[in-house]
Write an enzyme that holds these catalytic residues in place. Structure first.
Site, short mmCIF file in Angstrom:
data_model
loop_
_atom_site.label_atom_id
_atom_site.label_comp_id
_atom_site.label_asym_id
_atom_site.label_seq_id
_atom_site.Cartn_x
_atom_site.Cartn_y
_atom_site.Cartn_z
N THR A 1 2.87 -6.50 -5.53
CA THR A 1 1.60 -5.82 -5.25
C THR A 1 0.40 -6.60 -5.78
O THR A 1 0.53 -7.52 -6.59
CB THR A 1 1.59 -4.41 -5.88
OG1 THR A 1 1.67 -4.53 -7.31
CG2 THR A 1 2.75 -3.57 -5.38
N ASP A 2 -0.78 -6.18 -5.32
CA ASP A 2 -2.02 -6.74 -5.84
C ASP A 2 -2.50 -5.84 -6.98
O ASP A 2 -1.79 -4.93 -7.41
CB ASP A 2 -3.06 -6.90 -4.73
CG ASP A 2 -3.45 -5.58 -4.07
OD1 ASP A 2 -3.17 -4.49 -4.65
OD2 ASP A 2 -4.03 -5.62 -2.99
N PHE A 3 -3.70 -6.04 -7.44
CA PHE A 3 -4.23 -5.28 -8.57
C PHE A 3 -4.34 -3.78 -8.33
O PHE A 3 -4.41 -3.00 -9.26
CB PHE A 3 -5.61 -5.84 -8.98
CG PHE A 3 -6.66 -5.64 -7.92
CD1 PHE A 3 -7.45 -4.51 -7.92
CD2 PHE A 3 -6.84 -6.58 -6.91
CE1 PHE A 3 -8.42 -4.32 -6.94
CE2 PHE A 3 -7.80 -6.39 -5.93
CZ PHE A 3 -8.59 -5.26 -5.94
N SER A 4 -4.32 -3.38 -7.05
CA SER A 4 -4.48 -1.96 -6.74
C SER A 4 -3.16 -1.22 -6.52
O SER A 4 -3.16 -0.04 -6.22
CB SER A 4 -5.38 -1.80 -5.51
OG SER A 4 -4.71 -2.30 -4.36
#
Length: 139
Positions: free
Chosen positions: A22-25
């Site tokens: 995943t990304d930061f979100s």
């Protein structure tokens, strides 16, 4: 993780989304889908008792290289989702094949792709082996 199963012309591979995907979100990073689909293509071959490492060794360096990929990102997946990568041989040519792939969450298609892979040896395109064509139902 299981290698999935090949039935009715489609290979299905379960994939769990981890933090690293995943990304930061907490949404799956777009490049992670490429890894999921690569695993789907690899496990499709493995389910047909064809390991890419064996092709490379037994067929004097045969490998598959992605030549073209068209991707439609429809909906996001999130951390901890259980996904399924569906891979289906679509078209076979001399040295290349086109595979249709989908990443799903239950019945919902999140990502769809058409992937052309080329059989190569020493940097040059070569005919896909007849045994593999037959195993994929394309020969």
């Amino acid at each position: 993780m299981t290698g999935g199963a090949f039935a009715d012309g489609v290979h299905r591979l379960p994939v769990r989304v981890y933090y690293e995907d995943t990304d930061f979100s907490g949404v799956v990073y777009h490049a992670s889908y490429l890894r999921f689909m690569e695993r789907g293509r690899t496990e499709l071959l493995r389910a047909l008792s064809v390991a890419q490492s064996d092709l490379h060794t037994d067929d004097a360096g045969l490998a598959f290289a992605v030549r073209r990929m068209t991707i439609d990102f429809r909906r996001p997946a999130r951390m901890d989702d259980l996904l399924e990568v569906a891979t289906r041989p679509h078209e076979m040519r001399g040295a290349s094949m086109i595979l249709a792939q989908e990443v799903r969450r239950s019945d919902e298609v999140l990502v769809s792709a058409e992937v052309m892979v080329a059989a190569v040896r020493e940097g040059r395109a070569v005919r896909i082996p007849d045994a593999l064509r037959r195993a994929l139902g394309q020969g």
